[in-house]
Design a protein around this motif. Structure first.
Motif, PDB file in Angstrom:
ATOM      1  N   LEU A  65      14.805  -4.754   8.522  1.00  0.00           N
ATOM      2  CA  LEU A  65      16.043  -4.033   8.790  1.00  0.00           C
ATOM      3  C   LEU A  65      17.115  -4.981   9.341  1.00  0.00           C
ATOM      4  N   THR A  66      16.716  -5.870  10.217  1.00  0.00           N
ATOM      5  CA  THR A  66      17.658  -6.828  10.790  1.00  0.00           C
ATOM      6  C   THR A  66      18.233  -7.736   9.719  1.00  0.00           C
ATOM      7  N   GLY A  67      17.408  -8.130   8.755  1.00  0.00           N
ATOM      8  CA  GLY A  67      17.891  -8.971   7.669  1.00  0.00           C
ATOM      9  C   GLY A  67      18.974  -8.298   6.854  1.00  0.00           C
ATOM     10  N   ILE A  68      18.833  -6.980   6.651  1.00  0.00           N
ATOM     11  CA  ILE A  68      19.873  -6.234   5.928  1.00  0.00           C
ATOM     12  C   ILE A  68      21.147  -6.182   6.755  1.00  0.00           C
ATOM     13  N   TYR A  69      21.006  -5.914   8.045  1.00  0.00           N
ATOM     14  CA  TYR A  69      22.179  -5.790   8.922  1.00  0.00           C
ATOM     15  C   TYR A  69      22.961  -7.100   9.006  1.00  0.00           C
ATOM     16  N   LYS A  70      22.261  -8.225   9.064  1.00  0.00           N
ATOM     17  CA  LYS A  70      22.930  -9.520   9.199  1.00  0.00           C
ATOM     18  C   LYS A  70      23.863  -9.801   8.034  1.00  0.00           C
ATOM     19  N   ASN A  71      23.549  -9.246   6.866  1.00  0.00           N
ATOM     20  CA  ASN A  71      24.369  -9.478   5.685  1.00  0.00           C
ATOM     21  C   ASN A  71      25.155  -8.242   5.269  1.00  0.00           C
ATOM     22  N   GLY A  72      25.213  -7.244   6.168  1.00  0.00           N
ATOM     23  CA  GLY A  72      25.864  -6.003   5.781  1.00  0.00           C
ATOM     24  C   GLY A  72      26.618  -5.343   6.912  1.00  0.00           C
ATOM     25  N   SER A  73      26.383  -4.042   7.102  1.00  0.00           N
ATOM     26  CA  SER A  73      27.151  -3.261   8.067  1.00  0.00           C
ATOM     27  C   SER A  73      26.238  -2.324   8.863  1.00  0.00           C
TER      28      SER A  73
END
Length: 298
Positions: free
Chosen positions: A58-66
């Protein structure tokens, strides 16, 4: 003989180009979308686990998103009403789904699956539901998503843990990626079950949230392995939260959404999810009736 060799060489090059561009496999550069529900995951324990490095996927998605702070403003916060709004964009007065003890079939044509297939064409967009609860998200007559179940290309609705849901979703991603554009909804029940049984934020619930992150990682790996990571939008959210330390969800209206898409609004409402997905998929929603009460988060 030289002309013949040139003929075979040219045709070989054409075949390589066709395969690499996805014409043979059915892959397309048009955007796909996956909407994932982490059922019953409140914002506070989620952020606690992210800060401690225990939700790597989940953190990996957030780092590149919103990250979007969502609210519930027009319905009771539980599984049935939350998912009804998450997948239609409408309040209970339109869907007929008020709470888990007061519901009916959502009227035909209102779900996100039906909107996408009606707008883009049933042969152009492939849709699927992978749900880990038979009642709340099942396809039987009388349940909210009965009409959606009649039109989606794949429906899985068995009581399942995060590992099994991740496995089923992995196969679905690989299958749909070779067919064309797709929208898949995926539901994990593990954290909600442990929240009801042991309380929100307890170690047992936190462990289940970590398991859900691992199941989500299986899906993300499938998207990469299928070669569609560049054009697949990932939206991860929850249907409801829990009051801190409690085993009930009454009054918990403070939610969240994490996506690999940049530039979304920092705040929004649960009813904004459908307009956002429709806009990202290239479907105009302003003139759809009934009129959506929410807005796009873009």
């Amino acid at each position: 003989m030289k002309k013949l060799k040139n003929f075979y060489f040219i045709n070989l090059c054409l075949i390589i180009i066709i395969i690499s561009t996805g014409i043979v496999s059915g892959k397309t550069e048009e955007p796909n979308a996956i909407l994932i529900s982490w059922d019953g995951v409140s914002k506070d324990p989620l952020l606690e686990l992210m800060d401690s490095g225990k939700l790597q996927n989940l953190t990996g998605i957030y780092k590149n998103g919103s990250f979007v702070n969502l609210s519930i403003t027009d319905h009771f916060p539980d599984t049935m009403s939350g998912h009804a709004q998450m997948l239609t964009g409408y309040p209970p007065e339109i869907t007929g789904v008020f709470k888990s003890m007061r519901y009916k079939e959502i009227p035909s044509g209102l779900t996100l699956f039906e909107r996408l297939e009606d707008s883009l064409g049933e042969d152009t967009i492939f849709t699927g539901i992978i749900a880990s609860q038979e009642k709340s998200l099942g396809s039987l007559h009388g349940l909210p998503f009965y009409h959606a179940g009649k039109i989606v290309d794949y429906y899985y609705d068995k009581n399942s843990d995060a590992g099994l849901v991740g496995s089923v979703a992995t196969e679905a991603v690989h299958h749909f990626a070779n067919q064309g554009r797709f929208f898949i909804f995926i539901h994990f029940r593990d954290a909600a079950d442990s929240g009801y049984a042991f309380g929100a934020g307890t170690q047992k619930q936190l462990d289940q949230i970590i398991n859900v992150d691992a199941g989500t990682g299986m899906i993300l790996n499938a998207v990469r392995d299928a070669g569609v990571a560049e054009n697949t939008m990932i939206f991860i959210t929850t249907d409801h939260g829990f009051n801190s330390g409690q085993t009930d969800d009454a009054g918990q209206n403070d939610l969240w959404l994490i996506t690999n898409e940049l530039g979304l609004n920092e705040t929004g409402d649960q009813k904004d999810i459908v307009p956002t997905v429709l806009q990202k998929m290239g479907v105009p929603f302003e003139n759809i009736t009934p009129v959506y009460p929410g807005i796009s988060l873009i």
